[in-house]
Design a protein around this motif. Sequence first.
Motif, PDB file in Angstrom:
ATOM      1  N   GLU A  83       0.827  -1.203   0.000  1.00 16.06           N
ATOM      2  CA  GLU A  83       0.000   0.000   0.000  1.00 16.06           C
ATOM      3  C   GLU A  83       0.864   1.257   0.000  1.00 16.06           C
ATOM      4  N   ILE A  84       1.958   1.206   0.718  1.00 19.39           N
ATOM      5  CA  ILE A  84       2.853   2.359   0.756  1.00 19.39           C
ATOM      6  C   ILE A  84       3.467   2.602  -0.616  1.00 19.39           C
ATOM      7  N   VAL A  85       3.899   1.513  -1.278  1.00 21.24           N
ATOM      8  CA  VAL A  85       4.481   1.634  -2.633  1.00 21.24           C
ATOM      9  C   VAL A  85       3.465   2.242  -3.592  1.00 21.24           C
ATOM     10  N   ASP A  86       2.234   1.746  -3.553  1.00 21.22           N
ATOM     11  CA  ASP A  86       1.208   2.251  -4.469  1.00 21.22           C
ATOM     12  C   ASP A  86       0.917   3.727  -4.216  1.00 21.22           C
ATOM     13  N   VAL A 132      13.672  -0.097  -1.117  1.00 19.12           N
ATOM     14  CA  VAL A 132      13.007   0.691  -2.163  1.00 19.12           C
ATOM     15  C   VAL A 132      13.277   2.178  -1.955  1.00 19.12           C
ATOM     16  N   LEU A 133      13.321   2.606  -0.694  1.00 18.04           N
ATOM     17  CA  LEU A 133      13.503   4.026  -0.369  1.00 18.04           C
ATOM     18  C   LEU A 133      14.969   4.370  -0.071  1.00 18.04           C
ATOM     19  N   SER A 134      15.872   3.528  -0.487  1.00 19.70           N
ATOM     20  CA  SER A 134      17.278   3.705  -0.107  1.00 19.70           C
ATOM     21  C   SER A 134      17.900   4.988  -0.643  1.00 19.70           C
ATOM     22  N   SER A 135      17.319   5.577  -1.677  1.00 20.15           N
ATOM     23  CA  SER A 135      17.867   6.827  -2.220  1.00 20.15           C
ATOM     24  C   SER A 135      17.294   8.055  -1.511  1.00 20.15           C
ATOM     25  N   ALA A 179       9.995  -2.113  -7.778  1.00 24.75           N
ATOM     26  CA  ALA A 179      11.183  -1.817  -8.583  1.00 24.75           C
ATOM     27  C   ALA A 179      11.008  -0.509  -9.340  1.00 24.75           C
ATOM     28  N   LYS A 180       9.796  -0.268  -9.862  1.00 24.93           N
ATOM     29  CA  LYS A 180       9.539   0.974 -10.587  1.00 24.93           C
ATOM     30  C   LYS A 180       9.664   2.176  -9.654  1.00 24.93           C
ATOM     31  N   LEU A 181       9.110   2.046  -8.423  1.00 25.35           N
ATOM     32  CA  LEU A 181       9.212   3.137  -7.469  1.00 25.35           C
ATOM     33  C   LEU A 181      10.680   3.417  -7.129  1.00 25.35           C
ATOM     34  N   SER A 182      11.444   2.362  -6.919  1.00 25.11           N
ATOM     35  CA  SER A 182      12.861   2.533  -6.604  1.00 25.11           C
ATOM     36  C   SER A 182      13.586   3.272  -7.721  1.00 25.11           C
ATOM     37  N   ALA A 183      13.234   2.927  -8.973  1.00 25.44           N
ATOM     38  CA  ALA A 183      13.875   3.584 -10.115  1.00 25.44           C
ATOM     39  C   ALA A 183      13.486   5.059 -10.190  1.00 25.44           C
ATOM     40  N   LEU A 184      12.229   5.369  -9.935  1.00 21.32           N
ATOM     41  CA  LEU A 184      11.781   6.762  -9.980  1.00 21.32           C
ATOM     42  C   LEU A 184      12.442   7.598  -8.880  1.00 21.32           C
TER      43      LEU A 184
END
Length: 760
Positions: free
Chosen positions: A110-113, A164-167, A134-139
């Motif tokens: 839910e958080i990713v969406d 996913v939020l590592s950046s 993966a798409k969220l991580s890339a964005l």
Amino acid sequence: MLIRPDRVISRRKPAPLDSTGQNEHVIRHLPPDIDDVAGRADLIALLDAYTTDSAGAPKRAAVVVTGGPGVGKTTLAAKWAHRAERRYRHGAVMLDLRGDSQAAKADAGEIVDTLLSLLDFPVDQVVNPIARAAKLSALLARRSMLVILDNVRSSDQVAPLLGVLSSCTVLIVSRWRLKSLSAKLTPPVITVFPLGDRYSSALLTRRIGHRARDDAEGVEELVRLCRGNPLALTLVAERAISRAGTRMRTLATQLRDADLLLDLGDEGDWPGMSLRSAFALSYHDLEPAERRVFALIGLHPSAEMTTAVIAAADGRPVPEVRRSLDVLVAAHLIEHPADLDRYRVHDLLHLYAASLAAKLSDVDLARRRMFEFYLRVVIDAYRLQFPHKELLNLPPMVRAAPTPGFRNVAEARQWVLRERTSIMAISAASEGVLNGISYLLPAMASEFFILQGIYPDAIEGLTIAVRAATAQGDVGSLASCLNDLAVVHMLIGADDAAEKCLLRALELVDAHGIAVGVATVRLNLARVHFHAGRAAEAVERYRKVLPSVRELGEPMLCASAEHRFADALVEMGGHDEEALALYREAVRHRREAGDATELMRAHAALGALLVRLGRLAEASLECSAGEALIEASQDLPTIMKLNTVLAQLRHAEGDARAALRHAHLAVALANRTRHATGRARALSALAAVLWEHGDPEDARELWQEAAELYRGRARLAKADAIEALLAELHGPLIPAARKGDEDTVAMPSPHLRITRGRRS
């Protein structure tokens, strides 16, 4: 919903073109900024330090913000985010994960969406959850963003997201200690504590306005009730604003009602905003065993307690209860402030726990087991410290697990002193409910307090004991408590109060034919005369009562009578040989009884008389015997007297350095125990040393204070003797030369400034 629309400001700003020439969205999705945040500058500085590098640029990092319910974790995070958002070119987002809500908690998917939607990515184009992550991580990899995950319940909610939020800079806000997350990633943890009184007062004054400024005492009481909890302070301020005609002190009086304070805020148009509601969210998230333990904490009348006492009330083994307490610590419902096996609960949470305790099906039995735990342990300690003394009548007690026990007397004594606050609270709380505990517990504990010169607690405890014994109808215990209370009154110089207690006790023991009680009380009535400076009357009373005391054949009682009688003879003067014989008999009886404190006191008294008579070798033997008992006794008033005698002895022997050391220690102990006569004796001994060794001004000052203390205690002969000495020594002093040191004059004591400071 991950984002509360009524609490969040969502706005997008134009951003520079990315590497492909496309505009990137700038997302600012935060609650409204709050100006009224005080007392958090240090925490905001910590957040800055953990989230920026040496150049002030944002770091890719995760930081945990934790704290109990209502302390302002979310407010702190939002305030900091508004200050820091300019560092993040592509925005700042705050998401509510509903960890403290009864609604379904948000999971990683839910958080990713939600984040993909905020970035205007069409979520329905990607079905696979892993592909969406993966798409969220890339964005996010091409963006500089701050993501705040608020109201996190567990590590499982956020651990899958950290990759996913590592950046990004990620702030994780939770009322739970996320131990699993901390163990794996070791992120910096910032704990939000209640506000200090200064900031609490400022918050109320700022929000309420002139009515608060005009009623500082009322605001102070409100601050005391809220104990720094920002939610409580906010609710109290709203209550005051909505009742413009109510004075602050009137509001404070109303809010002493625990239920009213806990339910404050529920009457508004936003249900669930009260302290009770905030606390209930954490409570209902617990397992049944932990809920019960938290409720049992509400039975304890003080805010600090040990695992053992909660286990006694709960009925489960200590290790199981300790695990439950650790869960409560993780939920920030209680604190574990040190390495000791002790826990503390915030006052407001304590009120909430008490409201839960009242609903327990076995509340009366649990309370009794808790209170009796203290009684059992104090009995164990008492038997070790005072093996020669008989216990008062023990009340019937429920079956319970064995108490922890003590390895030695010192450990027993330390436990009683460490638990002093709890013992006093239990004594007061049991009055009228469990009167057997209410008279026996403080009666025994007070003897430990007297050892350490903690007279106010001894008086308070024995006063409770007298009321409880009266309610129980236990004549023997009542007379004993009255007698002990009289002794403490004598020690602090309240002779009238002492005599009143003793006369009441004498009436009881006379009427019920308690021979030992009659003798004990009559001895203490003679002691009152002695303390009041009426030595001749005391001697007369001691002569009358001593034969009946000896007939009883009680070594401790005989020793007490002989010792006190000798004291009175010395004070009256002219009966030194009779006094020496009585002191020696007292030493013999004390040795038979095995009471280290009383034996040390007898050695000190005998040594003092021998010093005065010039029999220094005998005096030295008595003082050495007394010193050997210090570790076993630890009775501060007696150690004080022994050091006074040692100062006089060393002074008579010509050892000025040792005399000064013992005199200063005696003064310090007299200050600590607030023993007026003992302080006068110690000051006189110190003055004598200083006078002979070249410090006449300080010596006169100390003698003058000693005379005032003696006069205040009606020891007029002592006061007159010192004042006569001062008049005789009024002329200038030429210090006497000392053998082997004729060319030097002794320097004043380097510690005298401390003595003066205590007097001023």
